[in-house]
Design a protein around this motif. Structure first.
Motif, PDB file in Angstrom:
ATOM      1  N   ILE A 163     -34.210 -10.941  52.728  1.00 40.24           N
ATOM      2  CA  ILE A 163     -34.984  -9.813  52.286  1.00 40.24           C
ATOM      3  C   ILE A 163     -35.620  -9.789  50.935  1.00 40.24           C
ATOM      4  N   ALA A 164     -34.898 -10.140  50.262  1.00 40.88           N
ATOM      5  CA  ALA A 164     -35.522 -10.112  48.627  1.00 40.88           C
ATOM      6  C   ALA A 164     -36.526 -11.194  48.523  1.00 40.88           C
ATOM      7  N   GLY A 165     -36.563 -12.116  49.169  1.00 43.57           N
ATOM      8  CA  GLY A 165     -37.569 -13.088  49.021  1.00 43.57           C
ATOM      9  C   GLY A 165     -38.822 -12.751  49.723  1.00 43.57           C
ATOM     10  N   LEU A 166     -38.677 -11.770  50.500  1.00 41.01           N
ATOM     11  CA  LEU A 166     -40.095 -11.402  51.279  1.00 41.01           C
ATOM     12  C   LEU A 166     -41.166 -10.711  50.518  1.00 41.01           C
ATOM     13  N   PRO A 167     -41.113  -9.948  49.525  1.00 41.37           N
ATOM     14  CA  PRO A 167     -41.996  -9.223  48.784  1.00 41.37           C
ATOM     15  C   PRO A 167     -43.073 -10.250  48.232  1.00 41.37           C
ATOM     16  N   GLN A 168     -42.733 -11.403  47.853  1.00 43.51           N
ATOM     17  CA  GLN A 168     -43.634 -12.387  47.319  1.00 43.51           C
ATOM     18  C   GLN A 168     -44.671 -12.753  48.439  1.00 43.51           C
ATOM     19  N   ASN A 169     -44.414 -13.005  49.568  1.00 38.77           N
ATOM     20  CA  ASN A 169     -45.483 -13.250  50.459  1.00 38.77           C
ATOM     21  C   ASN A 169     -45.007 -12.565  51.886  1.00 38.77           C
ATOM     22  N   PRO A 170     -45.124 -11.239  51.845  1.00 44.08           N
ATOM     23  CA  PRO A 170     -44.449 -10.712  52.920  1.00 44.08           C
ATOM     24  C   PRO A 170     -44.801 -11.304  54.498  1.00 44.08           C
ATOM     25  N   PHE A 171     -46.074 -11.564  54.761  1.00 45.86           N
ATOM     26  CA  PHE A 171     -46.487 -11.744  56.048  1.00 45.86           C
ATOM     27  C   PHE A 171     -46.340 -13.459  56.195  1.00 45.86           C
ATOM     28  N   SER A 172     -46.172 -14.217  55.157  1.00 47.68           N
ATOM     29  CA  SER A 172     -46.022 -15.532  55.568  1.00 47.68           C
ATOM     30  C   SER A 172     -44.270 -15.734  55.738  1.00 47.68           C
ATOM     31  N   TYR A 173     -43.394 -15.060  54.861  1.00 48.07           N
ATOM     32  CA  TYR A 173     -42.119 -15.272  55.102  1.00 48.07           C
ATOM     33  C   TYR A 173     -41.449 -14.625  56.047  1.00 48.07           C
ATOM     34  N   THR A 174     -42.261 -13.468  56.730  1.00 50.77           N
ATOM     35  CA  THR A 174     -41.451 -12.673  57.769  1.00 50.77           C
ATOM     36  C   THR A 174     -41.105 -13.604  59.117  1.00 50.77           C
ATOM     37  N   PRO A 175     -40.146 -13.356  59.594  1.00 48.51           N
ATOM     38  CA  PRO A 175     -39.508 -13.943  60.841  1.00 48.51           C
ATOM     39  C   PRO A 175     -40.141 -13.578  62.134  1.00 48.51           C
ATOM     40  N   PHE A 176     -40.860 -12.550  61.977  1.00 51.28           N
ATOM     41  CA  PHE A 176     -41.671 -11.916  63.252  1.00 51.28           C
ATOM     42  C   PHE A 176     -43.055 -11.976  63.415  1.00 51.28           C
ATOM     43  N   ASN A 177     -43.725 -12.250  64.450  1.00 50.16           N
ATOM     44  CA  ASN A 177     -45.183 -12.250  64.749  1.00 50.16           C
ATOM     45  C   ASN A 177     -45.584 -10.731  64.949  1.00 50.16           C
ATOM     46  N   ASN A 178     -46.643 -10.425  64.946  1.00 56.58           N
ATOM     47  CA  ASN A 178     -47.273  -9.063  65.076  1.00 56.58           C
ATOM     48  C   ASN A 178     -46.766  -8.518  66.478  1.00 56.58           C
ATOM     49  N   ASP A 179     -46.431  -9.353  67.590  1.00 55.05           N
ATOM     50  CA  ASP A 179     -45.914  -8.518  68.718  1.00 55.05           C
ATOM     51  C   ASP A 179     -44.377  -8.535  68.826  1.00 55.05           C
ATOM     52  N   GLY A 180     -43.804  -8.578  67.829  1.00 56.07           N
ATOM     53  CA  GLY A 180     -42.229  -8.738  67.581  1.00 56.07           C
ATOM     54  C   GLY A 180     -41.523  -9.800  68.145  1.00 56.07           C
ATOM     55  N   THR A 181     -42.346 -10.906  68.715  1.00 59.92           N
ATOM     56  CA  THR A 181     -41.660 -12.156  68.887  1.00 59.92           C
ATOM     57  C   THR A 181     -41.406 -12.937  67.576  1.00 59.92           C
ATOM     58  N   VAL A 182     -40.256 -13.714  67.724  1.00 57.55           N
ATOM     59  CA  VAL A 182     -39.867 -14.587  66.593  1.00 57.55           C
ATOM     60  C   VAL A 182     -40.557 -15.831  66.384  1.00 57.55           C
ATOM     61  N   LYS A 183     -40.865 -16.084  65.172  1.00 57.92           N
ATOM     62  CA  LYS A 183     -42.030 -17.231  64.971  1.00 57.92           C
ATOM     63  C   LYS A 183     -41.253 -18.552  65.108  1.00 57.92           C
ATOM     64  N   LYS A 184     -41.850 -19.483  65.621  1.00 61.08           N
ATOM     65  CA  LYS A 184     -41.576 -20.802  66.109  1.00 61.08           C
ATOM     66  C   LYS A 184     -40.578 -21.482  64.919  1.00 61.08           C
ATOM     67  N   SER A 185     -40.965 -21.364  63.590  1.00 62.95           N
ATOM     68  CA  SER A 185     -40.711 -21.724  62.388  1.00 62.95           C
ATOM     69  C   SER A 185     -40.215 -20.807  61.410  1.00 62.95           C
ATOM     70  N   LEU A 186     -38.932 -20.733  60.771  1.00 67.30           N
ATOM     71  CA  LEU A 186     -38.686 -19.761  59.784  1.00 67.30           C
ATOM     72  C   LEU A 186     -38.600 -20.438  58.440  1.00 67.30           C
ATOM     73  N   GLU A 187     -39.144 -21.615  58.389  1.00 63.52           N
ATOM     74  CA  GLU A 187     -39.021 -22.566  57.172  1.00 63.52           C
ATOM     75  C   GLU A 187     -39.337 -21.804  56.086  1.00 63.52           C
ATOM     76  N   PRO A 188     -40.595 -21.261  55.941  1.00 61.37           N
ATOM     77  CA  PRO A 188     -41.031 -20.631  54.796  1.00 61.37           C
ATOM     78  C   PRO A 188     -40.054 -19.705  54.194  1.00 61.37           C
ATOM     79  N   GLY A 189     -39.627 -18.702  55.223  1.00 61.89           N
ATOM     80  CA  GLY A 189     -38.756 -17.560  54.659  1.00 61.89           C
ATOM     81  C   GLY A 189     -37.254 -18.112  54.245  1.00 61.89           C
ATOM     82  N   LEU A 190     -36.975 -19.138  54.978  1.00 63.45           N
ATOM     83  CA  LEU A 190     -35.491 -19.876  54.660  1.00 63.45           C
ATOM     84  C   LEU A 190     -35.735 -20.605  53.290  1.00 63.45           C
ATOM     85  N   LYS A 191     -36.732 -21.281  52.903  1.00 64.33           N
ATOM     86  CA  LYS A 191     -36.820 -21.786  51.832  1.00 64.33           C
ATOM     87  C   LYS A 191     -36.918 -20.773  50.629  1.00 64.33           C
TER      88      LYS A 191
END
Length: 322
Positions: free
Chosen positions: A244-272
């Motif tokens: 969660i602390a890593g999200l503010p730098q780029n919230p919508f790139s690092y967030t794990p969810f799409n705008n319909d609530g489904t989980v993104k296929k790849s969470l790699e940006p947020g995990l990195k």
């Protein structure tokens, strides 16, 4: 400075005497005199250039903020805490219907009710000099300015939590030197208006954290904790807090969810980004190697909050009537 030159000159004379004792040719002494004079000239011009650059920079800064009105401390406090919180609607039997529809979901929380891991992760990532500075970190600003002027591919940023708070609550996201200058001025003033405790609390309540498991935009760490991992901010464990602390730098790139609530296929940006946060916490001595390794191995995807229907879909007519 005078003492420094005196010591340097004494060292030079001692070196020269040693050369004489060893019978070194006179030409060497002349050469060293030339080098010493060149060194003095270099230092003199260097200091002149530094003072000139400082004067130009100070003058430019003053020209950017000359029209800025000096706000009272009370007015600054009011503007900092002026943020919207999602309203909740209940049935007659006190059963929660849900939040009223809005473009942003936010739940207010006291800083005492936030996990220590989350607070440490935010500070280590966004502003590791938070408890030491008075609103700005000069060397970070100089570094960020140099990167901007040279169009460097590496942009480390120079904004403190206080500056980010000022940008979000008092100023705008406009990218300009004038806005940055006002941000610096107001950040230093805000540090006199409220203490670090209140600055951190306000920041944790206003910053954007991307989307939740319903696809809604979220702000504030309580809405982020509930919407991303299904727990309260006080119950965030180390890897959850780091993610969660890593999200503010780029919230919508690092967030794990799409705008319909489904989980993104790849969470790699947020995990990195999460790994970067954990590394900074480890380097700051906030966690040990065992904690670091266990957090790196944490399965973020398996622990994400389950999708939950939003009230306008469950009770559409009733919700819109309210």
């Amino acid at each position: 400075m005078k003492e420094y030159f005196s010591k340097a000159h004494k060292a030079y004379k001692a070196f020269k005497n040693k050369l004489g004792e060893l019978g070194i040719i006179k030409g060497a002494s002349i050469a060293y005199k030339v080098v010493w004079n060149l060194f003095l000239i270099f230092i003199t011009f260097g200091l002149m250039a530094a003072f000139f650059a400082f004067g130009v920079g100070a003058g430019y800064f003053a020209s950017l903020v000359k029209d800025e009105q000096v706000e009272s401390y009370e007015n600054m406090k009011e503007r900092i805490y002026n943020y919207e919180v999602s309203s909740q609607v209940y049935f007659a039997d006190n059963k929660l219907l849900g939040n009223l529809r809005s473009d942003l979901e936010r739940k207010e929380i006291k800083v005492e009710d936030v996990s220590d891991y989350a607070k440490q992760a935010i500070i280590a990532t966004e502003d590791n000099y938070f408890y030491d500075h008075k609103g700005i970190v000069p060397k970070a600003l100089i570094r960020a300015t140099f990167q901007e002027l040279t169009n460097s591919s590496v942009q480390t940023g120079g904004s403190t939590l206080t500056q980010q708070l000022v940008k979000n609550q008092i100023l705008t996201n406009e990218v300009s030197f004038e806005r940055k200058a006002k941000e610096i001025l107001l950040a230093m003033r805000l540090e006199r208006a409220i203490d670090k405790h209140d600055i951190l609390e306000a920041y944790l309540n206003i910053v954007s954290f991307g989307r939740n498991s319903s696809g809604q935009n979220i702000a504030g760490i309580e809405a982020a904790a509930q919407g991303i991992f299904g727990v309260s901010a006080k119950d965030l464990n180390l890897p959850q807090a780091a993610f969660i602390a890593g999200l503010p730098q780029n919230p919508f790139s690092y967030t794990p969810f799409n705008n319909d609530g489904t989980v993104k296929k790849s969470l790699e940006p947020g995990l990195k980004r999460m790994k970067t946060v954990l590394l900074r916490m480890y380097m700051e001595g906030l966690i040990d190697k065992k904690q670091y390794n266990e957090a790196i191995a944490y399965n973020v995807k398996a622990n994400l909050a389950k999708p939950k229907p939003i009230p306008q879909k469950t009770y559409p007519y009733f919700h819109f009537e309210v």
